[in-house]
Design a protein around this motif. Sequence first.
Motif, PDB file in Angstrom:
ATOM      1  N   PRO A 155      68.550  97.928  54.679  1.00 25.27           N
ATOM      2  CA  PRO A 155      67.478  96.946  54.873  1.00 25.27           C
ATOM      3  C   PRO A 155      67.678  96.040  56.082  1.00 25.27           C
ATOM      4  O   PRO A 155      66.722  95.755  56.807  1.00 25.27           O
ATOM      5  CB  PRO A 155      67.480  96.158  53.561  1.00 25.27           C
ATOM      6  CG  PRO A 155      68.812  96.394  52.944  1.00 25.27           C
ATOM      7  CD  PRO A 155      69.218  97.756  53.375  1.00 25.27           C
ATOM      8  N   THR A 201      60.140 107.471  49.831  1.00 30.66           N
ATOM      9  CA  THR A 201      60.160 108.393  48.702  1.00 30.66           C
ATOM     10  C   THR A 201      58.763 108.597  48.121  1.00 30.66           C
ATOM     11  O   THR A 201      57.910 107.715  48.185  1.00 30.66           O
ATOM     12  CB  THR A 201      61.105 107.879  47.601  1.00 30.66           C
ATOM     13  OG1 THR A 201      61.196 108.838  46.557  1.00 30.66           O
ATOM     14  CG2 THR A 201      60.614 106.567  47.031  1.00 30.66           C
ATOM     15  N   GLY A 235      57.301 104.790  47.800  1.00 33.17           N
ATOM     16  CA  GLY A 235      58.127 104.005  48.716  1.00 33.17           C
ATOM     17  C   GLY A 235      57.393 103.460  49.919  1.00 33.17           C
ATOM     18  O   GLY A 235      58.003 102.780  50.749  1.00 33.17           O
ATOM     19  N   ALA A 270      65.614 105.008  45.718  1.00 37.65           N
ATOM     20  CA  ALA A 270      66.558 104.422  46.675  1.00 37.65           C
ATOM     21  C   ALA A 270      67.768 105.325  46.866  1.00 37.65           C
ATOM     22  O   ALA A 270      68.278 105.478  47.993  1.00 37.65           O
ATOM     23  CB  ALA A 270      66.982 103.036  46.199  1.00 37.65           C
ATOM     24  N   ASP A 271      68.243 105.928  45.784  1.00 41.34           N
ATOM     25  CA  ASP A 271      69.416 106.812  45.888  1.00 41.34           C
ATOM     26  C   ASP A 271      69.083 108.074  46.684  1.00 41.34           C
ATOM     27  O   ASP A 271      69.921 108.582  47.447  1.00 41.34           O
ATOM     28  CB  ASP A 271      69.913 107.196  44.499  1.00 41.34           C
ATOM     29  CG  ASP A 271      70.519 106.016  43.752  1.00 41.34           C
ATOM     30  OD1 ASP A 271      70.964 105.056  44.421  1.00 41.34           O
ATOM     31  OD2 ASP A 271      70.534 106.049  42.507  1.00 41.34           O
ATOM     32  N   SER A 279      65.305 103.022  57.210  1.00 37.32           N
ATOM     33  CA  SER A 279      65.114 103.333  55.795  1.00 37.32           C
ATOM     34  C   SER A 279      65.433 102.101  54.962  1.00 37.32           C
ATOM     35  O   SER A 279      66.149 101.194  55.408  1.00 37.32           O
ATOM     36  CB  SER A 279      66.004 104.502  55.356  1.00 37.32           C
ATOM     37  OG  SER A 279      67.273 104.045  54.928  1.00 37.32           O
ATOM     38  N   GLU A 280      64.902 102.096  53.735  1.00 37.18           N
ATOM     39  CA  GLU A 280      65.215 101.020  52.811  1.00 37.18           C
ATOM     40  C   GLU A 280      66.687 101.007  52.431  1.00 37.18           C
ATOM     41  O   GLU A 280      67.201  99.982  51.964  1.00 37.18           O
ATOM     42  CB  GLU A 280      64.387 101.168  51.538  1.00 37.18           C
ATOM     43  CG  GLU A 280      62.911 100.930  51.704  1.00 37.18           C
ATOM     44  CD  GLU A 280      62.195 101.081  50.374  1.00 37.18           C
ATOM     45  OE1 GLU A 280      62.266 100.146  49.556  1.00 37.18           O
ATOM     46  OE2 GLU A 280      61.586 102.141  50.156  1.00 37.18           O
ATOM     47  N   ALA A 281      67.364 102.134  52.619  1.00 37.88           N
ATOM     48  CA  ALA A 281      68.773 102.203  52.277  1.00 37.88           C
ATOM     49  C   ALA A 281      69.613 101.281  53.160  1.00 37.88           C
ATOM     50  O   ALA A 281      70.723 100.910  52.779  1.00 37.88           O
ATOM     51  CB  ALA A 281      69.272 103.643  52.403  1.00 37.88           C
ATOM     52  N   SER A 336      57.012  99.266  49.852  1.00 37.53           N
ATOM     53  CA  SER A 336      58.300  98.570  49.947  1.00 37.53           C
ATOM     54  C   SER A 336      58.914  98.799  51.330  1.00 37.53           C
ATOM     55  O   SER A 336      59.493  97.883  51.920  1.00 37.53           O
ATOM     56  CB  SER A 336      59.250  99.047  48.844  1.00 37.53           C
ATOM     57  OG  SER A 336      59.394 100.457  48.871  1.00 37.53           O
ATOM     58  N   ASP A 385      69.012 107.129  50.268  1.00 38.63           N
ATOM     59  CA  ASP A 385      70.390 106.869  50.687  1.00 38.63           C
ATOM     60  C   ASP A 385      71.125 108.177  50.954  1.00 38.63           C
ATOM     61  O   ASP A 385      71.837 108.324  51.967  1.00 38.63           O
ATOM     62  CB  ASP A 385      71.101 106.069  49.593  1.00 38.63           C
ATOM     63  CG  ASP A 385      72.393 105.451  50.087  1.00 38.63           C
ATOM     64  OD1 ASP A 385      72.445 105.015  51.257  1.00 38.63           O
ATOM     65  OD2 ASP A 385      73.363 105.403  49.307  1.00 38.63           O
TER      66      ASP A 385
END
Length: 769
Positions: free
Chosen positions: A647, A674, A475, A687-688, A643-645, A478, A691
């Motif tokens: 964006p 991650t 992660g 991603a989960d 976090s990417e959760a 990204s 999240d």
Amino acid sequence: MSIDIRKETVKQGTVEQRIVYESGNEMAAYAAHQINYHIMGYFPISPSTEVAQFLDLMKANGQHDIVLIPADGEHGSAGVCYGASAAGGRVFNATSANGYLYMLEQMPVQSGTRFPMVLNLVCRSVSGPLDIHGDHSDLYFALNTGWPIVLCRDPQAVYDMNIIALKLAEDPEVRLPVIVASDGYFTSHQKRRVMTFTHREDVQKFVGEHPPEGFQHVLDRDNPITVGPYMNEPDYINNCYQQSMAMYRAEAVYDRIQKEYAELTGREYPILELYRMEDADVAVFLLNSSAEIIKDVVDQLRGRGIKAGAISPNIIRPFPAKLIAEALKQVKAVTVGDRADSYGGHGGNMVMEVRAALQQYGNSSTLVISRIYGLGGKDFYAEDGLALFEVAIDAMNKGYVEKPFDYHGATPGDPAKAPKRVLEPMKYEDLKTGLITVTPDEATGKVNVRIPPLRSLTKKPKRIAPGHGACPGCGIFSGLELFFKGIEGDIVALFHTGCAMVVTTGYPYSAHKATYIHNLFQNGAATLSGVVEMFHERKRRGELDQYGLKDDFTFVMITGDGGMDIGMGPAIGAALRNHKMIILEYDNEGYMNTGAQLSYSTPMGHRTSTSNVGKFQGGKVFHHKDTAQIMAATNIPYVFTGSEASPQDLVRKGAKAQWYAQNVGLVYGKILITCPLNWLSEDKDGADIIDNAVNSCFFPLYEVERGITTITYNPEEKGKRVPVGDWLKMMGKTRHLNKPEYAETLREFESEIERRWNALKAKHENPYL
């Protein structure tokens, strides 16, 4: 530790022994666990990291009760060890390369105050540039620290020397800390047949009772002592003289101990290992693992009628000068191979000391040739050994040395093959989209940010090119690219040592499209501070006008993999000085680049390679560090988590971070990313998992702007909060916490998450908190 132990015992020496097939690092750990040291202070660095890993795994299985203390860096680990040895216990450590240099300041303190311990130096190249493979450039820095140094050419010697070293360190005639040096990756990771004591009681009987009679320590209430006083002359020179005499006595003491050990085990480690030297005309002098390979070359040359021999010491501090001079008295020419250079000294340290030994003992006839070889882990083969002999044979035949100093194995550069730019510099116009607006609010003192729909930012070029070597599902990039979407214009990026650095800069390739800097693991913030201040000063003097700079650079330091542990001090220093820069930490909850050891960001109960799960241990035993709150306490203008959760939230914070870094001062941000490889999770679940980490309130999203805390995403208000256990069951490293036997650890972890979350909500509601 999975040691393959044969059932049969072996009759060799006078003690019962058994056969194992293990590596040098495993045997260092195995010897330590048989000795059952009181304390090991450590910090992970390749290739020595495994020593602590194996000890932790054995502890989780109940095989020893050594207290393992993970330090904030090698300097801290050396301090832990010094304090523990001053308190009268048996102390153990392992390190390599730049890690050893970081603790170097502590080394003369320990020897100068005469507190014994054992340090395994798993030898590795000292950067820069960064190279993690084996040579002796770190070992040569140890020569002047006042520690006796014993050498190990194979895993068997690593095991044996670790036992001999403790007895040497604690001998009343010596009473000095001892280094056990082995070759990184050559010896540390190779599996070999090793003989060990069957019963740890026999090991403990050999090393003797602790504490040795007459040793003082700081825990004797009836005999208080002062450790490390300020000392003037003539006391200081007298102290150094006594230490020097102890070092020279160590040679005879070592010889006595190794002979005692030989009687027990049948294995000898003479001060000087001589191979077919009785009538040799030419010889090669080498240390450690290469000394085994050169024996085959000697046999080949003997078969051709050339009287060749090999010399390799088992101890180099004290340096066995007299024995070396005696061994070379009939030799016409000797090549001394050094696996490190003493730049400007016309050879490495060993050739200088061999030359000095010959001069000291009246041997002016032996011709001495210096060759530097095997740097950065370059393999040493029989043909390399033959090349070292050939220069000695040539000197013998000519009666003089044609080239006294040279490198063996270096190749000249070819201008036609010079690295060429593959990726053109990014265009300023592409990086300055104008789609993001950042304006200060005079009424509130805060900054307002407007960002477009994320789809409109997809045309913005990526700062890091594809083709890097990150693991599937990683992660880091990204997450970084999402943050960089909020940054307009040109950047200068500094990367701490870590996964993001290693996988993007394998020479001669680089995945960085903007200017990139790397410095030591711990010192990135200080380095970038210097870059920032030089930029502003050169701009003030008009020296940058010629470079067509349209806007100020945004200076960004990327850290992770524990970089905010070892680098915390310089980061806080940069924050207090308030340089105009961004520190962005990607949090993967461990030292992933060195093999998934625990860092201070590793949460309680999580499994790593130095916080194993077993019957006697259930993962990391203390809570994770709240770096964002620590940095907020320095009163810098802007701190955020992301976090990417979420964006849009992260892009908005990136834009705000840039404004503050260009106009006010230092910014710190932390993004959770991650790591499927070491979290033991599926690539597709990254991603989960992130999240759920956010929705469980383990990793809350908030910002601290000019001292005012604002929660930017509240899962409770959104009706999305999930139990901590639901997040933990998604990763193999934490699945055990949902089992009944680890219920207490889970309760304590959940309680701390709740405490921190409630404290954050209170700060959100009250601007004075």
